[in-house]
Each structure stands twice: as C-alpha cells, then as structure tokens.
Write an enzyme that holds these catalytic residues in place. Structure first.
Site, short mmCIF file in Angstrom:
data_model
loop_
_atom_site.label_atom_id
_atom_site.label_comp_id
_atom_site.label_asym_id
_atom_site.label_seq_id
_atom_site.Cartn_x
_atom_site.Cartn_y
_atom_site.Cartn_z
N GLU A 166 0.98 -1.21 0.04
CA GLU A 166 -0.02 -0.03 -0.16
C GLU A 166 0.91 1.32 0.06
OE1 GLU A 166 -3.38 -0.02 -0.31
OE2 GLU A 166 -4.07 -1.94 0.25
N CYS A 222 -2.64 9.33 2.10
CA CYS A 222 -2.03 8.59 0.70
C CYS A 222 -3.27 8.99 -0.22
CB CYS A 222 -2.01 6.81 1.13
SG CYS A 222 -3.43 6.26 2.04
#
Ligand code: NAD
Length: 514
Positions: free
Chosen positions: A267, A301
């Site tokens: 991720e 993110c």
C-alpha cells in the site's frame, strides 16, 4: 484543547509518559539496556513519551512468540475468532475518545480526524466479526464423474505488518483484525513517528483476548525501519509482509520479500487527481476538493494532489478555491475551527519548500500559500500554508507525491485530455470526477477513464469507507486491504479434488492403463 491538557488526559488513560517497552511477545520486554526513542508531538514539539526500542533478543522473542501464537490461534473456530474481534471492537469503541486524542497528538490530526481513525478500527473489527461466519470458498463443477472440486481458504501464518506514520491506527486495524479473523497472528512494526498509538492499541487488543481466555496474538516491535523492519522482510517465518509506506521503501520491500519468495501486500504512495468538468456542481466540487487536499494537511495517501478543471469553469473554480485556501485556518489541530494541522516533522517542511521551488523553476505559478506558518503557542510545530500552484502537463514535479498540502491545478478542454493528464502520473491510488453528466461519470469509471484502484464520482479522493477494498495500481503497489474480499490476502487457498467413485477417470481425458 490545549496540548498540555491533552497530554495529561492521555497520560491518565494510557500511562505512556514514562519509558514504555516497545516489544510485546505476549509479555512486555524489559526496558533496561535498550536504545530509547523520544516521541514528540508535531503540534508543538512537546515530549509525549519515551519508548525502549526492540533489540536483537527482543526480535527473536517476539517473532518466535508469534509462531507459537499462530499454532494455538488458528485452531480456534473462525466464528469464535469473529466473536473475539467483536469484543475488540467494543473495547476500541469504549476507548475511542482517548485513543483518538492520542492519534491526534502523535500524528498531528484534528480531533475529528483522530476520532475518525479509531472509528475506522471499530468498523473493521465489526467487519471482522461478521466475516468470522463468512470465510467462504467455492465449489466448482468437476469435469469427471463422481468427483467434487472445491477450494478452502486456510490461515496463512504469522504476518509481518509494517505501517506508515499517517494512519497509525486505521491501517494496522485493516491488517491485524482481518488477518486475525482469518486465523493469523501478527508482528507489527509501526512507524517510529507514531509508536505510542501502537503501544496503546497492542495493550488494549491483547488485554481483550486475555480477558476472554484467548492467547495474545498481536505482537509488537518498535524499532528502526532499517533494523527491525529489514529483519522482518528477510524472515522466512513470516509468509506475508503487509507494507504501507512510500514508493521508495515499498520498492525495496517488494524486492527483498520476493527474494525469499514471500508474499507482500503493498500500500504505497498516491498522487490523486480530481477532475472538475463543465457540468459539475461547483459548490459540491469545491467541498470535495478542499477536503481531499487540506485534510490531514495533505498527509493522506489519498490526499487530492491534482485538480484538473474544464477551461469553461476554471477561472471561477480557482477563484473559489483560492478563497477557501486563504481562509483555511492553519494551527493547533486540537482547537475547534482548525482545518490544517502540522506536518509530521521538519524534513516534511523542507520537502514542501523544495517541491515548490522546483515546480516554479519549471513554470508553475503559486496562486496562494507557499510558505511556512508560525502558529502562536505552537512554535515547536511544523506548519505550512496550504498552497495552490497552476501548472501545465509539461511540469514534472506534480508527478511526484509530496506529502504536504500542495494542490496542482490544471486546465483542460476535452475529457480525453483530462483523462490523459489524470493518468499521466506513476501512482494509481484514488481518483474522482465531479460532474452531473451521467456520460462523463460513466466514462471516468470505464476502462478508458481512471487507471486507479479507487474511482469516485462527486465525492473526494480521500475518506474511503471500510466496506470496499482499499488500494491502488501502478507504483501504489497493487495491494488491497480492508473490505470486499481483501481478507483472502491473509489466507492460503487450497484447491481440493475428491473422487467419491470407484474408478479413476483422469482430467483432460488422459488415459493411463496400469
Ligand atoms: P516510509 O516509507 O518512510 O515508512 C513506512 C514504514 O516503513 C515505517 O514504519 C518505516 O519505519 C518502515 N521502513 C523504513 N525502511 C524500511 C526497511 N528498509 N524495511 C522495512 N521497513 C522500513 O513512509 P511514511 O513517511 O511513514 O509514510 C508516508 C507514505 O506512506 C506516503 O508515501 C503515503 O502515501 C504512504 N501511505 C500509503 C497508504 C496506502 O494505503 N496506500 C496509506 C498510508 C500511507
């Protein structure tokens, strides 16, 4: 709220003010003789606590304990594991206010964002509880008479979880609670910039398991990325490493774990774009883009880093956005009314300034912001003004993820051009289109549109729900966590053929006349 008051409250709730052990193997390691990490809040630089870092002996103890814990844990029936996750969720919910405040202090988030992160962990625990009765496999039609063909999903083993500073609770919960219900044990290496949240969570979740007579399975190792983190990557006892962090570190993680033919869930960084078309509801778009770009001071993110606006509404939209940016209150995130809190540390401020200098050198124009901000009473913090920069597709700096509140603004004429700009970055995490036109929205969601793992219509690139699979494509690493069938990544698939007849027919009609 005042930082001192918040610190006192955290101290009363978790007792993290003195030296805390950073290694948990079912029992906390001693603190004597270990290197010590000082944990400071990015809000004003105040010391929050100190952590004794895991040493070599601690590492062996913790990983060894996770192997043992797995042997015991995976034999507990999945619905019972699910019930234990429900109990974990209830305890997280009961401690939400204090845990959320700890997240706010450690990561510099606003109160509502800190609380939201713990709510996310509660939601994941509830998802895991339900999954305990839904860990299903397929039955598949066999081509042979009197045969059955099916698949099982079995627990994988102890899982290494390495997390980033910016979601110190939520990302852990995606991995730990889903892995746990599947039957895995965990070794967590949190970011050295947010270890206190990790220690508080580790105490809480293992406390719940022990109170219910279950073995502790959530192990912890606080230590450096290049020391403890690197050891995890190389450790054959951990069949899966789930890594959340930057593309640069993730690339290294992928190579080292692949070198031992281990599995990864990656991720990594995002560079998320929002398209605002000529048919957008501009007020809605404004709110969606502002939230995506400003929340968590651009340190998600999924933060919106690029906005791609149709030429017909560009001037109007940019004027409105500029107004929001100029009015946005930068300051102590514990105080009501603050929209933009601090960056995590001084190097993050330097990266912000460096990106702005370089983008201006290649023709970018700063519309507003662009400088550090001094917040009275928080002089030891790391604050910057949120910044809008007008760019065109020839600029290279917007292709990078700068973990700060910089929003690059592009103008486009045709939707194809907007999609080309949107997909021109190497990362592929989240994306959004703001439009009231069904055709535009559907094209964005089709294979010709967004190339990201997450594509939204009329809502922000940031702020995903846990029910869907979270993750991205290209340099974001391809991992999926949280909802949908992401639990399968923590399991091993077994395909099983059973012959319940008296003959041995072979697949593909092969004959073998013995
Ligand atoms: P980072 O890459 O600096 O660190 C992430 C983690 O890796 C930390 O725990 C660190 O100690 C560890 N680490 C460093 N070197 C290591 C090594 N050699 N071996 C093993 N572990 C090592 O990232 P960060 O600054 O903490 O976080 C910000 C980044 O994380 C951004 O790029 C952001 O986009 C990304 N992120 C991605 C997601 C997602 O779900 N896609 C979520 C949150 C953050």
């Amino acid at each position: 709220m005042d930082v001192g008051e918040a610190k006192d409250r955290i101290e009363a709730a978790f007792g993290l003010g003195e030296l805390s052990s950073g290694a948990y193997s079912g029992a906390w390691a001693a603190t004597a003789g270990r290197d010590v990490l000082e944990c400071r809040t990015p809000i004003d630089g105040r010391l929050l606590g100190r952590v004794a870092l895991a040493g070599e002996d601690d590492y062996q103890q913790v990983v060894g304990a996770s192997v043992q814990a797995f042997r015991e844990w995976h034999r507990i029936p999945a619905p019972e594991r699910g019930a234990l996750m429900a109990a974990v969720g209830a305890e997280l919910a009961a401690k939400k206010a204090d845990l959320g405040l700890l997240v706010s202090l450690e990561a510099g988030k606003t109160i509502t964002e800190g609380q939201g992160e713990i709510q996310e962990a509660v939601d994941v625990a509830r998802l895991a509880a339900g999954l305990g009765r839904q860990l299903y496999g397929l039955t598949i039609a066999s081509e042979r008479p009197d045969h059955s063909l099916r698949e099982y999903w079995h627990p994988l083993g102890p899982v290494g979880v390495v997390t980033a500073f910016n979601f110190p609770a939520a990302v852990w919960s995606w991995n730990a609670l889903l892995g746990a219900v599947v039957g895995d044990s965990m070794v967590w290496k949190p970011s050295s910039q947010a270890p206190l949240t990790a220690i508080a969570l580790t105490r809480l979740v293992n406390g719940v398991l022990q109170a219910q007579g279950a073995p502790p399975i959530f192990m912890l190792l606080v230590g450096g990325g290049r020391t403890v983190g690197e050891r995890l990557l190389e450790d054959h006892r951990l069949p899966l490493i789930s890594f959340t962090g930057s593309v640069a570190t993730g690339r290294h993680v992928a190579q080292v774990v692949a070198g031992r033919l281990g599995r990864t869930i990656l991720e990594l960084g995002g560079n998320n774009g929002a398209i605002v078309t000529a048919r957008a509801d501009l007020e809605l778009a404004l709110k969606g883009v502002a939230f995506g770009a400003l929340a968590t001071a651009g340190q998600r993110c999924t933060s919106t880093r690029r906005v791609i606006v149709h030429a017909g509404v560009y001037t109007d939209f940019l004027a409105r956005l500029g107004h929001v940016y100029r009015m946005a209150r930068v300051g102590n995130p514990l105080e009501d009314g603050t929209l933009v809190g601090p960056l995590i540390d001084r190097p993050a401020v330097a990266s912000f300034l460096d990106a702005l200098e370089r983008v201006q050198a290649e023709g970018g124009r700063v519309v507003c912001g662009g400088e550090p901000e001094t917040v009275p009473g928080c002089e030891g913090g790391h604050y910057v003004r949120p910044t809008l920069v007008e760019v065109d597709p020839t600029c290279r700096v917007p292709l990078e993820e700068t973990f700060a509140p910089i929003l690059y603004c592009y103008r486009y004429q045709s939707l194809d051009e907007a999609f080309a700009i949107h997909n021109s970055v190497p990362q592929g995490l989240s994306s959004a289109i703001f439009t009231t036109d069904l055709r535009e929205a559907e094209r964005f969601l089709s294979a010709q549109g967004s190339d990201c793992g997450m594509a939204n219509v009329n809502t922000s690139t940031a702020g995903a729900e846990i029910g869907g699979a979270f993750g991205g494509e290209k340099e974001t690493g391809g991992g999926r966590e949280s909802g949908s069938d992401a639990w399968k990544a923590y399991a091993r698939r077994v395909t099983s053929t059973v012959n319940y007849g008296y003959e041995l027919p072979l697949a593909q009609g092969v004959s073998f006349p013995v």
